[in-house]
Write a protein that holds these residues in place. Structure first.
Motif, short mmCIF file in Angstrom:
data_model
loop_
_atom_site.label_atom_id
_atom_site.label_comp_id
_atom_site.label_asym_id
_atom_site.label_seq_id
_atom_site.Cartn_x
_atom_site.Cartn_y
_atom_site.Cartn_z
N ASN A 1 0.24 16.47 10.57
CA ASN A 1 1.43 16.13 9.80
C ASN A 1 1.23 14.87 8.97
N THR A 2 0.50 13.89 9.49
CA THR A 2 0.26 12.66 8.73
C THR A 2 -0.48 12.97 7.44
N ALA A 3 -1.46 13.84 7.49
CA ALA A 3 -2.20 14.21 6.28
C ALA A 3 -1.26 14.84 5.25
N VAL A 4 -0.36 15.70 5.70
CA VAL A 4 0.61 16.34 4.79
C VAL A 4 1.52 15.29 4.17
N GLN A 5 2.08 14.41 5.01
CA GLN A 5 3.02 13.41 4.51
C GLN A 5 2.34 12.40 3.58
N MET A 6 1.12 12.00 3.91
CA MET A 6 0.40 11.05 3.06
C MET A 6 0.12 11.65 1.68
N ARG A 7 -0.27 12.92 1.64
CA ARG A 7 -0.51 13.56 0.34
C ARG A 7 0.76 13.63 -0.48
N LEU A 8 1.86 13.95 0.17
CA LEU A 8 3.15 14.02 -0.51
C LEU A 8 3.56 12.65 -1.05
N ILE A 9 3.42 11.63 -0.25
CA ILE A 9 3.75 10.26 -0.68
C ILE A 9 2.86 9.86 -1.85
N LYS A 10 1.58 10.16 -1.75
CA LYS A 10 0.64 9.85 -2.84
C LYS A 10 1.12 10.49 -4.13
N GLU A 11 1.46 11.77 -4.09
CA GLU A 11 1.93 12.48 -5.29
C GLU A 11 3.18 11.83 -5.87
N LYS A 12 4.13 11.48 -5.03
CA LYS A 12 5.40 10.92 -5.50
C LYS A 12 5.24 9.51 -6.05
N VAL A 13 4.43 8.69 -5.39
CA VAL A 13 4.24 7.31 -5.86
C VAL A 13 3.42 7.33 -7.16
N GLU A 14 2.39 8.16 -7.22
CA GLU A 14 1.59 8.24 -8.44
C GLU A 14 2.42 8.78 -9.61
N ALA A 15 3.31 9.72 -9.35
CA ALA A 15 4.21 10.23 -10.41
C ALA A 15 5.13 9.11 -10.89
N ALA A 16 5.64 8.32 -9.97
CA ALA A 16 6.50 7.18 -10.35
C ALA A 16 5.71 6.18 -11.18
N ALA A 17 4.46 5.95 -10.81
CA ALA A 17 3.63 5.00 -11.57
C ALA A 17 3.38 5.54 -12.98
N ARG A 18 3.09 6.84 -13.10
CA ARG A 18 2.86 7.44 -14.43
C ARG A 18 4.10 7.37 -15.31
N SER A 19 5.26 7.45 -14.69
CA SER A 19 6.50 7.43 -15.48
C SER A 19 6.92 6.00 -15.83
N GLY A 20 6.14 5.03 -15.38
CA GLY A 20 6.41 3.63 -15.73
C GLY A 20 7.37 2.93 -14.80
N ARG A 21 7.66 3.53 -13.68
CA ARG A 21 8.57 2.89 -12.72
C ARG A 21 7.95 1.58 -12.21
N ARG A 22 8.78 0.61 -12.05
CA ARG A 22 8.34 -0.68 -11.52
C ARG A 22 8.90 -0.86 -10.11
N ALA A 23 8.24 -1.73 -9.38
CA ALA A 23 8.65 -1.98 -7.99
C ALA A 23 10.05 -2.53 -7.91
#
Length: 154
Positions: free
Chosen positions: A132-154
């Motif tokens: 499950n950790t592998a699944v959740q980490m991949r999902l988090i990676k996708e969502k955070v990287e998408a936010a970074a691509r869209s220019g979201r700031r912390a």
């Protein structure tokens, strides 16, 4: 006997964004696929006490528990433990964030022991957590990287 898992993933996004998105507990139902609810119960001296609830299982049961989480942005670490342990004798989680050339290496270390009456033993829970950790980490990676691509700031 005790269980131990150690998993990591590199997220190609700014450190501040990775830190802020993964430590925003109320947003976890949108960040993780397993949680239906994440409710902050209290905050004191840098420690957040919160309740997590999973989506209903195949029998319609909703599993939930309370944890305490202490993030330390200066060291890039988070220490957490279940307060309501459920089937665990204990569950301690350590998160580590390390900047790398390719992004932020997010690592989760889980140390636990199951109660004798738990429906699974330590070895079975370790396998379940690793999967499950592998699944959740991949999902988090996708969502955070998408936010970074869209220019979201912390």
């Amino acid at each position: 006997m005790a269980g131990h898992t150690d998993n990591a993933i590199v997220i190609d996004a700014p450190y501040e964004l990775v830190w802020s998105m993964t430590n925003d507990i109320p947003s976890w139902p949108r960040l993780f696929s397993e949680y239906s609810e994440a409710t902050v119960l209290s905050e004191k001296d840098g420690t957040v006490v919160f309740r997590l609830a999973l989506h209903p299982d195949e029998k319609g049961t909703v599993w939930s528990w309370v944890s305490a989480r202490t993030p330390d942005e200066a060291t890039g670490t988070v220490r957490s433990q279940r307060v309501e342990t459920g089937p665990f004798k204990y569950m301690w989680i350590f998160w580590e964030y390390l900047p790398t050339e390719r992004g932020v290496r997010m690592r989760w270390v889980q140390d636990f022991e199951m109660k004798p009456e738990a429906p699974v033993d330590d070895a079975a829970m370790r396998q379940r957590l690793d999967r499950n950790t592998a699944v959740q980490m991949r999902l988090i990676k996708e969502k955070v990287e998408a936010a970074a691509r869209s220019g979201r700031r912390a």
